[in-house]
Motif scaffolding. Structure first.
Motif, PDB file in Angstrom:
ATOM      1  N   LYS A   1       1.494  11.339   1.503  1.00  0.00           N
ATOM      2  CA  LYS A   1       2.683  11.747   2.264  1.00  0.00           C
ATOM      3  C   LYS A   1       3.145  13.144   1.844  1.00  0.00           C
ATOM      4  CE  LYS A   1       5.792   8.466   3.191  1.00  0.00           C
ATOM      5  NZ  LYS A   1       6.693   7.288   3.031  1.00  0.00           N
TER       6      LYS A   1
ATOM      7  N   TYR B   1      -3.363  -3.365   7.594  1.00  0.00           N
ATOM      8  CA  TYR B   1      -3.415  -2.310   6.576  1.00  0.00           C
ATOM      9  C   TYR B   1      -3.884  -0.993   7.186  1.00  0.00           C
ATOM     10  CZ  TYR B   1      -2.685  -5.652   2.805  1.00  0.00           C
ATOM     11  OH  TYR B   1      -2.153  -6.592   1.952  1.00  0.00           O
TER      12      TYR B   1
ATOM     13  N   GLU C   1       5.835  -1.855  -5.125  1.00  0.00           N
ATOM     14  CA  GLU C   1       6.774  -2.279  -4.087  1.00  0.00           C
ATOM     15  C   GLU C   1       7.949  -3.036  -4.709  1.00  0.00           C
ATOM     16  OE1 GLU C   1       5.061  -4.896  -1.165  1.00  0.00           O
ATOM     17  OE2 GLU C   1       4.543  -6.432  -2.636  1.00  0.00           O
TER      18      GLU C   1
ATOM     19  N   SER D   1      -0.701   6.781  -2.205  1.00  0.00           N
ATOM     20  CA  SER D   1      -0.075   6.850  -0.881  1.00  0.00           C
ATOM     21  C   SER D   1       1.077   7.845  -0.866  1.00  0.00           C
ATOM     22  CB  SER D   1       0.437   5.463  -0.467  1.00  0.00           C
ATOM     23  OG  SER D   1      -0.627   4.546  -0.348  1.00  0.00           O
TER      24      SER D   1
ATOM     25  N   GLN E   1      -0.991   0.263   9.561  1.00  0.00           N
ATOM     26  CA  GLN E   1       0.149   0.843   8.856  1.00  0.00           C
ATOM     27  C   GLN E   1      -0.209   2.217   8.299  1.00  0.00           C
ATOM     28  OE1 GLN E   1       1.055   1.631   5.528  1.00  0.00           O
ATOM     29  NE2 GLN E   1      -0.995   1.249   4.740  1.00  0.00           N
ATOM     30  N   PHE E   2      -1.503   2.406   7.939  1.00  0.00           N
ATOM     31  CA  PHE E   2      -1.958   3.707   7.437  1.00  0.00           C
ATOM     32  C   PHE E   2      -1.821   4.764   8.531  1.00  0.00           C
ATOM     33  CE2 PHE E   2      -5.204   6.925   6.501  1.00  0.00           C
ATOM     34  CZ  PHE E   2      -4.913   7.222   5.175  1.00  0.00           C
TER      35      PHE E   2
ATOM     36  N   GLY F   1      10.806   3.937   2.874  1.00  0.00           N
ATOM     37  CA  GLY F   1       9.342   4.036   2.940  1.00  0.00           C
ATOM     38  C   GLY F   1       8.682   2.997   3.820  1.00  0.00           C
ATOM     39  N   MET F   2       9.442   1.960   4.194  1.00  0.00           N
ATOM     40  CA  MET F   2       8.936   0.922   5.111  1.00  0.00           C
ATOM     41  C   MET F   2      10.151   0.339   5.825  1.00  0.00           C
ATOM     42  SD  MET F   2       6.125  -0.404   6.173  1.00  0.00           S
ATOM     43  CE  MET F   2       6.103  -1.437   7.642  1.00  0.00           C
TER      44      MET F   2
ATOM     45  N   THR G   1       0.821  -1.217   0.000  1.00  0.00           N
ATOM     46  CA  THR G   1       0.000   0.000   0.000  1.00  0.00           C
ATOM     47  C   THR G   1       0.855   1.267   0.000  1.00  0.00           C
ATOM     48  OG1 THR G   1      -1.481  -1.265   1.442  1.00  0.00           O
ATOM     49  CG2 THR G   1      -1.967   1.083   1.162  1.00  0.00           C
ATOM     50  N   ARG G   2       1.959   1.238   0.724  1.00  0.00           N
ATOM     51  CA  ARG G   2       2.772   2.446   0.921  1.00  0.00           C
ATOM     52  C   ARG G   2       3.396   2.982  -0.362  1.00  0.00           C
ATOM     53  NH1 ARG G   2       5.505   3.204   6.770  1.00  0.00           N
ATOM     54  NH2 ARG G   2       3.587   2.768   7.929  1.00  0.00           N
TER      55      ARG G   2
ATOM     56  N   MET H   1       1.795   5.525   9.083  1.00  0.00           N
ATOM     57  CA  MET H   1       2.322   6.337   7.982  1.00  0.00           C
ATOM     58  C   MET H   1       1.931   7.802   8.157  1.00  0.00           C
ATOM     59  SD  MET H   1       1.525   6.120   3.879  1.00  0.00           S
ATOM     60  CE  MET H   1      -0.022   7.054   3.978  1.00  0.00           C
TER      61      MET H   1
ATOM     62  N   ASP I   1       9.620   0.785  11.296  1.00  0.00           N
ATOM     63  CA  ASP I   1       8.189   0.798  10.964  1.00  0.00           C
ATOM     64  C   ASP I   1       7.574  -0.578  11.222  1.00  0.00           C
ATOM     65  OD1 ASP I   1       8.182   3.467  10.096  1.00  0.00           O
ATOM     66  OD2 ASP I   1       8.671   2.917   8.035  1.00  0.00           O
TER      67      ASP I   1
END
Length: 334
Positions: A136, A180, A288, A132, A183-184, A305-306, A126-127, A187, A310
């Protein structure tokens, strides 16, 4: 030179990830081999996707000298053992979410990545969606002012699927789909640890969570709420509310192709896919995969980004939420 991939597991998610890889330029991404527990499953997968090599068991994949990075698509309880096998063989790893069953296992995986000097990333696909990345950017620019409230929900009827409901298969709403939403939140709040976590939920007879609500308070009186369920369809959207406006991610928030920023709608369409997919918008796993390639080209051992931090924060919040609801796996007692 192409990034050379190995695929660990010939299951449904690996099928979709392979199709996503195939939609990227072949001069950038090549699939060298696939491994499954049964040789015939690997051979059938290899034939379907035109992959040169098929292996029985994951050890052969780990020994293949032509593989640069392995995508780990096995079910949750086997993420730790499979990832350790590959990292100890000096392979880079992209492992499906959740990275592991609990924060202790995440710490083990991160330690192994550092010890072997390899790249490790949790596949929170998703990131890396354009939507997404735009969220950001908008938050960094202060588009909605100071964020005060974030809400995300994910609910789909999955009670008929053993993997989703059986404890020994890593079932439960939070680890499967609630991650999910979590993590949102993480983020949006830039990886900040919540000051307080309050979780309540309903458990199945199998001992895993059917539905869960988690409310988090962050510094500066900022709040977040997630709802996840394996029993019912929820709106499956997400909302960020700030002092100067809102960002809404309509369904499906875990694979977003639309944003509503202060009422203005923008679409971020995915590339067309020629073969049927098992999961919604899973062509979007290409983002990804390309991120992994870019990290490897730069010599990075974790993805900005991850990050490992995280993944550890996600696991720690999940551990606490599960503890409050009374969901414990065998891995929690080891």
């Amino acid at each position: 030179m192409a990034t050379r991939w190995g695929i660990c597991s010939a299951g449904r998610i690996s099928h979709d990830f392979t199709l996503a890889l195939k939609s990227l330029p072949p001069e950038d991404h090549q699939i060298v081999a696939v491994a499954a527990r049964k040789l015939e499953d690997a051979q059938e997968f290899a034939k379907r996707h035109n992959i040169p090599r098929a292996y029985s068991g994951y050890e052969e994949l780990a020994r293949d000298p032509d593989i640069e990075v392995v995508y780990v698509g096995v079910i949750h309880p086997y993420h730790l053992s499979a990832s350790l096998l590959f990292m100890n063989a000096k392979k880079n790893v992209l492992c499906e979410k959740p990275l592991a069953m609990n924060s202790r296992e995440v710490q083990q995986m991160v330690a192994a990545a550092k010890m072997n000097d390899v790249f490790l990333m949790e596949a929170v696909w998703t990131r890396f969606f354009p939507a997404s990345l735009e969220i950001k950017r908008l938050l960094a620019q202060g588009e909605v002012g100071e964020v005060k409230m974030v809400r995300a929900d994910f609910g789909v009827p999955l009670l008929h699927i053993p993997r989703a409901v059986e404890k020994e298969l890593g079932g439960g709403a939070l680890l499967d789909i609630g991650i999910y939403c979590l993590q949102f939140i993480c983020m949006v709040y830039n990886g900040e640890r919540p000051e307080s976590i309050q979780a309540t939920g309903v458990c199945l007879d199998t001992g895993v969570d059917e539905s869960m609500t988690v409310t988090m308070k962050f510094s500066g009186n900022r709040m977040a709420v997630i709802i996840c369920s394996l029993a019912v369809d929820l709106p499956n959207d997400a909302l960020i509310v700030g002092t100067k406006g809102t960002i809404r991610v309509p369904a499906h928030m875990w694979c977003p192709t639309t944003l509503l920023v202060n009422g203005k709608e923008t679409h971020y369409p995915l590339p067309e896919q020629c073969q049927p997919l098992n999961f919604k918008n899973s062509t979007g796993m290409l983002y990804e995969a390309e991120e992994v390639r870019q990290c490897l080209l730069k010599g990075l051992k974790e993805c900005p980004g991850m990050t490992h931090a995280d993944s550890l924060l996600l696991a720690e919040v999940e551990d606490e939420a599960r503890r409050q609801v009374g969901v414990f796996y065998s891995q929690d007692h080891q």
